[in-house]
Design a protein around this motif. Structure first.
Motif, PDB file in Angstrom:
ATOM      1  N   PHE A  83       0.803  -1.220   0.000  1.00 55.56           N
ATOM      2  CA  PHE A  83       0.000   0.000   0.000  1.00 55.56           C
ATOM      3  C   PHE A  83       0.839   1.276   0.000  1.00 55.56           C
ATOM      4  CE2 PHE A  83      -2.971  -3.160   1.561  1.00 55.56           C
ATOM      5  CZ  PHE A  83      -4.055  -2.908   0.743  1.00 55.56           C
ATOM      6  N   GLY A  84       2.142   1.187   0.149  1.00 54.64           N
ATOM      7  CA  GLY A  84       2.999   2.356   0.054  1.00 54.64           C
ATOM      8  C   GLY A  84       3.271   3.021   1.385  1.00 54.64           C
ATOM      9  N   GLY A 112      -1.437  21.788   7.741  1.00 51.47           N
ATOM     10  CA  GLY A 112      -0.752  20.515   7.642  1.00 51.47           C
ATOM     11  C   GLY A 112      -0.890  19.930   6.260  1.00 51.47           C
ATOM     12  N   ALA A 113      -0.196  18.819   6.068  1.00 52.06           N
ATOM     13  CA  ALA A 113      -0.234  18.139   4.773  1.00 52.06           C
ATOM     14  C   ALA A 113       0.019  16.656   4.976  1.00 52.06           C
ATOM     15  CB  ALA A 113       0.815  18.722   3.843  1.00 52.06           C
ATOM     16  N   THR A 114      -0.561  15.844   4.089  1.00 52.54           N
ATOM     17  CA  THR A 114      -0.360  14.405   4.079  1.00 52.54           C
ATOM     18  C   THR A 114      -0.094  13.979   2.642  1.00 52.54           C
ATOM     19  OG1 THR A 114      -1.846  14.095   5.954  1.00 52.54           O
ATOM     20  CG2 THR A 114      -1.384  12.157   4.619  1.00 52.54           C
ATOM     21  N   GLN A 115       0.891  13.112   2.454  1.00 52.26           N
ATOM     22  CA  GLN A 115       1.232  12.631   1.123  1.00 52.26           C
ATOM     23  C   GLN A 115       1.402  11.125   1.160  1.00 52.26           C
ATOM     24  OE1 GLN A 115       1.925  14.460  -1.973  1.00 52.26           O
ATOM     25  NE2 GLN A 115       1.689  12.383  -2.669  1.00 52.26           N
ATOM     26  N   LYS A 116       0.832  10.431   0.149  1.00 56.83           N
ATOM     27  CA  LYS A 116       0.992   8.982  -0.002  1.00 56.83           C
ATOM     28  C   LYS A 116       1.898   8.735  -1.196  1.00 56.83           C
ATOM     29  CE  LYS A 116      -1.482   4.746  -1.098  1.00 56.83           C
ATOM     30  NZ  LYS A 116      -0.788   4.404  -2.323  1.00 56.83           N
ATOM     31  N   PHE A 117       2.875   7.841  -1.003  1.00 50.52           N
ATOM     32  CA  PHE A 117       3.813   7.495  -2.059  1.00 50.52           C
ATOM     33  C   PHE A 117       3.724   6.007  -2.368  1.00 50.52           C
ATOM     34  CE2 PHE A 117       5.762  10.945   0.356  1.00 50.52           C
ATOM     35  CZ  PHE A 117       5.988  11.875  -0.645  1.00 50.52           C
ATOM     36  N   GLY A 118       3.660   5.667  -3.654  1.00 56.17           N
ATOM     37  CA  GLY A 118       3.786   4.290  -4.120  1.00 56.17           C
ATOM     38  C   GLY A 118       2.673   3.367  -3.676  1.00 56.17           C
ATOM     39  N   GLY A 119       2.916   2.050  -3.906  1.00 57.39           N
ATOM     40  CA  GLY A 119       1.974   1.019  -3.507  1.00 57.39           C
ATOM     41  C   GLY A 119       0.718   0.987  -4.345  1.00 57.39           C
ATOM     42  N   TYR A 120      -0.305   0.337  -3.831  1.00 57.65           N
ATOM     43  CA  TYR A 120      -1.584   0.192  -4.517  1.00 57.65           C
ATOM     44  C   TYR A 120      -2.191   1.567  -4.782  1.00 57.65           C
ATOM     45  CZ  TYR A 120      -6.388  -1.163  -5.393  1.00 57.65           C
ATOM     46  OH  TYR A 120      -7.620  -1.323  -5.954  1.00 57.65           O
ATOM     47  N   GLY A 122      -0.772   3.923  -6.473  1.00 59.03           N
ATOM     48  CA  GLY A 122       0.283   4.872  -6.816  1.00 59.03           C
ATOM     49  C   GLY A 122       0.308   6.077  -5.897  1.00 59.03           C
ATOM     50  N   ASN A 123       1.036   7.101  -6.341  1.00 60.34           N
ATOM     51  CA  ASN A 123       1.122   8.335  -5.556  1.00 60.34           C
ATOM     52  C   ASN A 123      -0.219   9.055  -5.569  1.00 60.34           C
ATOM     53  OD1 ASN A 123       3.797   7.746  -5.222  1.00 60.34           O
ATOM     54  ND2 ASN A 123       4.533   9.296  -6.637  1.00 60.34           N
ATOM     55  N   MET A 124      -0.593   9.622  -4.458  1.00 61.42           N
ATOM     56  CA  MET A 124      -1.829  10.390  -4.360  1.00 61.42           C
ATOM     57  C   MET A 124      -1.494  11.872  -4.288  1.00 61.42           C
ATOM     58  SD  MET A 124      -4.162   8.216  -4.450  1.00 61.42           S
ATOM     59  CE  MET A 124      -5.195   7.025  -3.720  1.00 61.42           C
ATOM     60  N   ASN A 125      -2.467  12.721  -4.614  1.00 61.64           N
ATOM     61  CA  ASN A 125      -2.275  14.164  -4.518  1.00 61.64           C
ATOM     62  C   ASN A 125      -2.003  14.560  -3.073  1.00 61.64           C
ATOM     63  OD1 ASN A 125      -2.734  14.545  -7.243  1.00 61.64           O
ATOM     64  ND2 ASN A 125      -4.917  14.906  -6.964  1.00 61.64           N
ATOM     65  N   LEU A 126      -1.236  15.610  -2.896  1.00 66.10           N
ATOM     66  CA  LEU A 126      -0.932  16.133  -1.573  1.00 66.10           C
ATOM     67  C   LEU A 126      -2.217  16.654  -0.933  1.00 66.10           C
ATOM     68  CD1 LEU A 126       1.350  16.885   0.435  1.00 66.10           C
ATOM     69  CD2 LEU A 126       1.407  19.114  -0.662  1.00 66.10           C
TER      70      LEU A 126
END
Length: 138
Positions: A83-84, A112-120, A122-126
């Motif tokens: 899931f990244g 604040g900010a949250t970022q997802k990288f890689g996995g199922y 892919g990358n998600m928008n900030l």
């Protein structure tokens, strides 16, 4: 991505800033903070919270700093196999404070900010967020 790292570094530097201890003519000691109010030395100090853990499938944790006036910040990280990675940062800073016989009130602005990288998926928008927080201590 570079501008996010600069903003992130600025937020971490501001949250980690310490108050300055001063003494008045009568010998009483106070902490000077970025807000116009003063806290006596005996007042509750900043609190640091943290949690973390992991197993064969996932891992992560967070660290949080919270001042008595409601300001502070947090950093978090999470990872799950397939899931990244998820990274997040949040901060609140005081913009107004009032101390009277009924207690101390503080208005904080935060973001604040949250970022997802890689996995199922892919990358998600900030994911960015901004908010206000009102805190009153009796």
């Amino acid at each position: 991505m570079q501008k996010y790292l600069v903003v992130f570094a600025a937020v971490v530097a501001f949250v980690a800033a310490e108050s300055v201890l001063v003494e008045d003519e009568e010998g009483r000691q106070f902490y000077l903070t970025p807000v116009s109010s003063r806290q006596r030395r005996q007042a509750d100090g900043p609190k640091v919270f943290g949690q973390g853990g992991g197993n064969g499938q996932s891992q992560g944790g967070f660290v949080k700093l919270q001042n008595p006036n409601g300001s502070g910040g947090s950093l978090g990280y999470g990872h799950a196999n397939g899931f990244g990675h998820v990274v997040s940062a949040d901060a609140r800073v005081p913009v107004w404070s009032n101390k009277n016989r009924f207690g101390e009130s503080t208005l904080n602005v935060g973001g604040g900010a949250t970022q997802k990288f890689g996995g199922y998926g892919g990358n998600m928008n900030l994911d960015k967020r901004v908010g206000l927080n009102f805190n009153h201590r009796w």
